[in-house]
Scaffold this motif. Structure first.
Motif, PDB file in Angstrom:
ATOM      1  N   ILE A   1       0.774  -1.140  -0.024  1.00 29.26           N
ATOM      2  CA  ILE A   1       0.086   0.061  -0.106  1.00 29.26           C
ATOM      3  C   ILE A   1       1.004   1.102  -0.038  1.00 29.26           C
ATOM      4  CG2 ILE A   1      -1.978   1.138   1.343  1.00 29.26           C
ATOM      5  CD1 ILE A   1      -2.499  -1.422   2.276  1.00 29.26           C
ATOM      6  N   ASP A   2       1.824   1.169   0.816  1.00 28.03           N
ATOM      7  CA  ASP A   2       2.849   2.515   0.784  1.00 28.03           C
ATOM      8  C   ASP A   2       3.463   2.551  -0.419  1.00 28.03           C
ATOM      9  OD1 ASP A   2       2.258   2.806   3.555  1.00 28.03           O
ATOM     10  OD2 ASP A   2       4.088   1.687   4.117  1.00 28.03           O
ATOM     11  N   GLN A   3       3.856   1.895  -1.019  1.00 29.11           N
ATOM     12  CA  GLN A   3       4.675   1.882  -2.374  1.00 29.11           C
ATOM     13  C   GLN A   3       3.527   2.312  -3.473  1.00 29.11           C
ATOM     14  OE1 GLN A   3       7.834  -1.121  -2.890  1.00 29.11           O
ATOM     15  NE2 GLN A   3       8.146  -0.228  -5.040  1.00 29.11           N
ATOM     16  N   THR A   4       2.607   1.751  -3.527  1.00 31.10           N
ATOM     17  CA  THR A   4       1.603   2.146  -4.490  1.00 31.10           C
ATOM     18  C   THR A   4       1.128   3.539  -4.109  1.00 31.10           C
ATOM     19  OG1 THR A   4       0.507  -0.089  -4.386  1.00 31.10           O
ATOM     20  CG2 THR A   4      -0.871   1.586  -5.212  1.00 31.10           C
TER      21      THR A   4
ATOM     22  N   VAL B   1      -4.339  -1.694 -14.617  1.00 32.82           N
ATOM     23  CA  VAL B   1      -3.402  -1.961 -13.669  1.00 32.82           C
ATOM     24  C   VAL B   1      -3.649  -2.751 -12.726  1.00 32.82           C
ATOM     25  CG1 VAL B   1      -1.804  -0.777 -12.546  1.00 32.82           C
ATOM     26  CG2 VAL B   1      -2.328   0.278 -14.560  1.00 32.82           C
ATOM     27  N   PHE B   2      -4.854  -2.613 -11.946  1.00 34.15           N
ATOM     28  CA  PHE B   2      -5.117  -3.362 -10.795  1.00 34.15           C
ATOM     29  C   PHE B   2      -6.379  -3.991 -10.932  1.00 34.15           C
ATOM     30  CE2 PHE B   2      -2.706   0.615  -9.584  1.00 34.15           C
ATOM     31  CZ  PHE B   2      -1.888   0.011  -8.761  1.00 34.15           C
ATOM     32  N   PHE B   3      -6.563  -4.700 -12.173  1.00 29.46           N
ATOM     33  CA  PHE B   3      -7.615  -5.664 -12.502  1.00 29.46           C
ATOM     34  C   PHE B   3      -8.920  -5.500 -11.858  1.00 29.46           C
ATOM     35  CE2 PHE B   3      -4.190  -9.577 -12.281  1.00 29.46           C
ATOM     36  CZ  PHE B   3      -3.481  -8.659 -13.071  1.00 29.46           C
ATOM     37  N   GLY B   4      -9.418  -4.425 -12.327  1.00 27.21           N
ATOM     38  CA  GLY B   4     -10.820  -3.958 -11.904  1.00 27.21           C
ATOM     39  C   GLY B   4     -11.967  -4.159 -12.559  1.00 27.21           C
ATOM     40  N   TYR B   5     -11.893  -4.772 -13.875  1.00 29.66           N
ATOM     41  CA  TYR B   5     -13.083  -5.115 -14.510  1.00 29.66           C
ATOM     42  C   TYR B   5     -13.664  -6.008 -14.052  1.00 29.66           C
ATOM     43  CZ  TYR B   5     -11.616  -1.524 -18.083  1.00 29.66           C
ATOM     44  OH  TYR B   5     -11.109  -0.272 -18.762  1.00 29.66           O
TER      45      TYR B   5
ATOM     46  N   LYS C   1      -4.570  -8.248  -5.802  1.00 31.78           N
ATOM     47  CA  LYS C   1      -5.173  -7.268  -6.537  1.00 31.78           C
ATOM     48  C   LYS C   1      -6.634  -7.628  -6.641  1.00 31.78           C
ATOM     49  CE  LYS C   1      -1.319  -6.624  -9.948  1.00 31.78           C
ATOM     50  NZ  LYS C   1      -1.160  -7.033 -11.422  1.00 31.78           N
ATOM     51  N   ILE C   2      -6.966  -8.959  -6.678  1.00 31.66           N
ATOM     52  CA  ILE C   2      -8.481  -9.060  -6.298  1.00 31.66           C
ATOM     53  C   ILE C   2      -8.413  -9.995  -5.025  1.00 31.66           C
ATOM     54  CG2 ILE C   2     -10.394 -10.371  -7.185  1.00 31.66           C
ATOM     55  CD1 ILE C   2      -9.394 -10.169  -9.969  1.00 31.66           C
ATOM     56  N   ARG C   3      -8.813  -9.246  -4.038  1.00 31.46           N
ATOM     57  CA  ARG C   3      -8.586  -9.725  -2.646  1.00 31.46           C
ATOM     58  C   ARG C   3     -10.035 -10.067  -1.809  1.00 31.46           C
ATOM     59  NH1 ARG C   3      -4.341 -10.549   0.725  1.00 31.46           N
ATOM     60  NH2 ARG C   3      -4.397 -10.321   2.876  1.00 31.46           N
ATOM     61  N   ASN C   4     -10.303 -11.485  -1.729  1.00 27.79           N
ATOM     62  CA  ASN C   4     -11.603 -11.770  -1.212  1.00 27.79           C
ATOM     63  C   ASN C   4     -12.765 -11.175  -1.840  1.00 27.79           C
ATOM     64  OD1 ASN C   4     -10.334 -13.072   1.077  1.00 27.79           O
ATOM     65  ND2 ASN C   4     -10.150 -11.083   2.146  1.00 27.79           N
ATOM     66  N   GLY C   5     -12.474 -11.381  -3.378  1.00 29.33           N
ATOM     67  CA  GLY C   5     -13.516 -11.000  -4.077  1.00 29.33           C
ATOM     68  C   GLY C   5     -13.819  -9.240  -4.323  1.00 29.33           C
ATOM     69  N   ILE C   6     -12.620  -8.649  -3.732  1.00 29.96           N
ATOM     70  CA  ILE C   6     -12.894  -7.335  -3.931  1.00 29.96           C
ATOM     71  C   ILE C   6     -11.618  -6.834  -4.806  1.00 29.96           C
ATOM     72  CG2 ILE C   6     -12.463  -5.100  -2.581  1.00 29.96           C
ATOM     73  CD1 ILE C   6     -14.933  -6.505  -1.947  1.00 29.96           C
ATOM     74  N   SER C   7     -11.980  -6.124  -6.177  1.00 31.01           N
ATOM     75  CA  SER C   7     -11.073  -5.943  -7.171  1.00 31.01           C
ATOM     76  C   SER C   7     -10.455  -4.503  -6.652  1.00 31.01           C
ATOM     77  CB  SER C   7     -11.803  -5.491  -8.445  1.00 31.01           C
ATOM     78  OG  SER C   7     -12.725  -4.622  -8.341  1.00 31.01           O
TER      79      SER C   7
ATOM     80  N   PRO D   1      -5.277  -2.927  -3.720  1.00 31.74           N
ATOM     81  CA  PRO D   1      -4.091  -1.987  -3.201  1.00 31.74           C
ATOM     82  C   PRO D   1      -4.628  -0.502  -3.515  1.00 31.74           C
ATOM     83  CG  PRO D   1      -3.213  -3.731  -4.422  1.00 31.74           C
ATOM     84  CD  PRO D   1      -4.763  -3.841  -4.690  1.00 31.74           C
ATOM     85  N   LEU D   2      -5.191  -0.003  -4.687  1.00 33.18           N
ATOM     86  CA  LEU D   2      -5.502   1.130  -4.976  1.00 33.18           C
ATOM     87  C   LEU D   2      -6.733   1.499  -4.003  1.00 33.18           C
ATOM     88  CD1 LEU D   2      -5.176   3.363  -7.221  1.00 33.18           C
ATOM     89  CD2 LEU D   2      -7.069   2.474  -8.310  1.00 33.18           C
ATOM     90  N   ARG D   3      -7.613   0.662  -3.694  1.00 31.59           N
ATOM     91  CA  ARG D   3      -8.696   0.913  -2.451  1.00 31.59           C
ATOM     92  C   ARG D   3      -8.164   1.287  -1.363  1.00 31.59           C
ATOM     93  NH1 ARG D   3     -13.895  -0.626  -4.513  1.00 31.59           N
ATOM     94  NH2 ARG D   3     -13.934  -1.674  -6.075  1.00 31.59           N
ATOM     95  N   GLN D   4      -7.002   0.588  -0.855  1.00 33.70           N
ATOM     96  CA  GLN D   4      -6.637   0.799   0.319  1.00 33.70           C
ATOM     97  C   GLN D   4      -5.880   2.284   0.542  1.00 33.70           C
ATOM     98  OE1 GLN D   4      -7.520  -1.302   2.588  1.00 33.70           O
ATOM     99  NE2 GLN D   4      -8.542  -2.158   0.751  1.00 33.70           N
ATOM    100  N   VAL D   5      -5.264   2.713  -0.751  1.00 30.74           N
ATOM    101  CA  VAL D   5      -4.684   3.876  -0.866  1.00 30.74           C
ATOM    102  C   VAL D   5      -5.868   5.157  -0.647  1.00 30.74           C
ATOM    103  CG1 VAL D   5      -3.220   5.750  -2.419  1.00 30.74           C
ATOM    104  CG2 VAL D   5      -2.629   3.239  -2.241  1.00 30.74           C
ATOM    105  N   LEU D   6      -6.994   4.656  -1.440  1.00 26.51           N
ATOM    106  CA  LEU D   6      -7.998   5.857  -1.287  1.00 26.51           C
ATOM    107  C   LEU D   6      -8.615   5.865  -0.047  1.00 26.51           C
ATOM    108  CD1 LEU D   6     -10.029   7.595  -2.875  1.00 26.51           C
ATOM    109  CD2 LEU D   6     -11.290   5.631  -3.432  1.00 26.51           C
TER     110      LEU D   6
END
Length: 636
Positions: free
Chosen positions: A247-250, A378-382, A535-541, A544-549
């Protein structure tokens, strides 16, 4: 952001005056890409003209004008884009005692090309770019496109002329280019609703592939070279970092990408949908700014497709200077006749309409706008990235007959019934266009392999409309799990051919420079070191980007089903666009044009009107093909 174009008469029979006149015509055809100025450089002895339209962003003085000649007089360059790390590159030149004439990024990269060469300089450049570089000594032309395909560059040889341009209308402005339809490009368009690069809708031309440069010699021979490849980074070892380190590096990489893209000598803002990607960009922009940044959103009133209230909530939390404009469906419908002019080739992503409208809204106040495009690749969101992995895990062992039975059961109710059922779901959990998505899922279940499932999901016309029987295929690359394989294919295909084409043409139509920090190549390279399960963690796409947000915006403001920048296309085709579509899809018209088999199209249209098929996007593709053909190839 600018427009570049040019041509070479290989026989060197064109006068300087005629070369200059042709260059001016090519540049004028792309006036919208650079309304601030336009110039042409020509050399009749070499048979070349290089044309340029400028949208001044960095160094607004005449010292940043192009075509630009190197200090040693050897090279002439036109360039569209921005090099965000040009100040660091300039320091290198200064250490070598170079005396700058101006303060533009154009001068920096030109002088590096002159001193170090193309191959040594390109890996050092952080940015988006399409470049034409002429060597007056060897009389060799080099054309370059950025790593991810953010900026367009068409080129090719037809007869005794070589052409290149940011947009195809520049070639058509010459008296020598003959537009001839490419059947292979047409077939590819029908599958994906966009022309798949490197194909071009015109024979003899191509789109330069992302991460490549082409060299054209005095005989007109073309050689192509790859300087950056996704395959190299998609096949690298997986990083061994803790979740917090990821998360920090992202965040660090995105923050730096955003900060670099906030450098401009003109007003700057951001396009904000309220989704994860654009909200992340805006959050880090506001963190880096010393005043409220300008953000822009459009909405369609009470429509289920309206996300303006989500964007407004994010803007309020971040404290941006937010502008939102509610539009009627008619505002979007009125733009449809302009689409063939904006896109030059058949292009059928219907979100081009709202993208243009929000760009136009932003252009009233700013000249540069950052957007969140690229985050999904980039983060597998589709949705398909997640779905393909789930299907492979859950049903790959199920016998094919049983899979086909399940697929048929999902498809049987029809999209209209599924859309009606969706209305009973809570808004926060309600997926948009459920009927269309269920139809796609049913086809994916019936397919036999992960690659076949992906192709089925992204193919609009599996029917062989052209008679060429060209099978779809994924790009060559490393062996990956189904989710990563789909994201890899999207990054190489859907991203440059659809998303970036849409953003470039829609923003440039109003002379707005759009910047995409989530496609900084350093972030892309890092993201491919992360395993799919992160990138797709426990069904959540896009985990890493979400954690930054979430470090900047409350999770409750941005967590909702993915929707995209969509319009109610199916309803419009049955309603206000029905007569227009019926004209373009008529049996006689399609048969007279002679490009495609009318029968499957007519059946799909009939099914759509009766609510039995989820083919709105496919039918829109045929409408856009016919609208483009009427504008650029004449009536049938």
């Amino acid at each position: 952001m600018c427009g570049i174009s040019g041509l070479i008469d290989l026989r060197k029979e064109t006068s300087h005056a005629r070369l200059s006149e042709t260059g001016q015509a090519m540049a004028q055809a792309m006036w919208h890409r650079g309304p601030d100025m336009g110039e042409v450089w020509a050399d009749a002895n070499a048979g070349i003209a290089m044309a340029f339209r400028r949208l001044a962003i960095i160094d607004l003085s005449p010292l940043g004008a192009q075509p630009m000649r190197s200090s040693d007089g050897r090279y002439v360059m036109t360039y569209n884009g921005e090099i965000y790390n040009y100040r660091d590159l300039a320091k290198d030149l200064a250490r070598r005692s170079y005396k700058f004439r101006g303060a533009s990024d154009s001068e920096v990269i030109l002088e590096l090309f002159a001193r170090d060469g193309i191959a040594a300089t390109l890996p050092r450049m952080v940015g988006m770019f399409a470049i034409a570089l002429w060597d007056t000594q060897t009389r060799k032309l080099v054309l370059v496109r950025d790593r991810l395909g953010i900026k367009p560059l068409y080129f090719g040889r037809q007869g005794n002329h070589v052409y290149w341009a940011s947009e195809l209308k520049a070639m058509r402005a010459t008296s020598t280019f003959e537009p001839k339809l490419s059947p292979i490009a047409l077939d590819g368009y029908l599958k994906g609703n966009v022309v798949p690069a490197p194909a071009c809708i015109y024979q003899d031309l191509e789109m330069l592939s992302p991460g490549h440069y082409a060299e054209i010699d005095t005989a007109g021979e073309i050689s192509r070279h790859c300087y950056w490849s996704m395959a190299q980074f998609a096949n690298q070892p997986i990083a061994t970092l803790s979740e917090e380190e990821v998360i920090d590096q992202t965040e660090s990489l995105i923050a730096d990408a955003v900060k670099l893209r906030m450098v401009a000598d003109v007003p700057l803002g951001a396009l904000l949908s309220g989704g994860v990607d654009s909200s992340t960009v805006v959050a880090l922009m506001q963190q880096a700014a010393d005043r409220p940044i300008k953000t822009f959103t459009i909405g369609f009133g009470a429509s289920d497709y309206d996300e303006a209230h989500h964007a407004a909530a994010v803007a309020r939390h971040l404290g941006t200077d937010h502008t939102s404009l509610d539009l009627s469906p008619q505002d979007a419908l009125d733009l449809i006749p302009n689409l063939p002019d904006w896109y030059d080739e058949p292009f059928a992503d219907s979100s081009a309409l709202p993208t243009y409208l929000v760009s136009k809204l932003a252009r009233d106040q700013v000249t540069v706008a950052l957007s969140g495009d690229g985050g999904d690749e980039v983060f597998f969101g589709y949705n398909r990235h997640k779905a393909l992995g789930q299907i492979e895990r859950r049903v790959s062992a199920v016998p094919a007959p049983m899979r086909r039975m399940g697929a048929a059961a999902l498809a049987a109710p029809g999209p209209a019934i599924w859309d009606t059922l969706a209305q009973f779901m809570p808004e926060s959990k309600r997926p948009r266009m459920l009927g269309t998505k269920v139809q796609k899922l049913s086809r994916a279940l019936a397919a036999g392999t992960p690659d076949a499932r992906y192709l089925d999901l992204v193919t609009h016309w599996p029917e062989d409309l052209t008679g060429l029987n060209i099978p779809g295929q994924l790009p060559d690359g490393p062996v990956l799990d189904p989710s990563a394989r789909a994201a890899y294919a999207d990054t190489l295909g859907y991203l440059p051919n659809d998303i970036l084409t849409k953003v470039d043409r829609a923003s440039m139509a109003v002379s707005l420079e759009a910047r995409v920090p989530l496609l900084d190549h350093r972030l892309v390279e890092f993201a491919w070191t992360l395993p799919t399960e992160l990138k797709i963690r426990n069904g959540i796409s896009k985990w890493p980007l979400r954690q930054v947000l979430y470090r900047h915006v409350p999770q409750t403001l941005v967590d909702r089903p993915k929707s995209g920048f969509a319009i109610p296309l199916g309803d419009w085709l049955r309603g206000p666009l029905r007569d227009w579509a019926e004209t373009l899809l008529s049996q006689d018209r399609l048969k007279s044009r002679g490009w495609i088999d009318p029968a499957p199209v007519r059946q799909a249209w009939k099914d759509h009107l009766n609510g039995r098929g989820a083919r709105a996007e496919a039918l829109w593709g045929i409408c856009m093909l016919e609208a483009w053909a009427e504008r650029w190839m004449g009536k049938p």
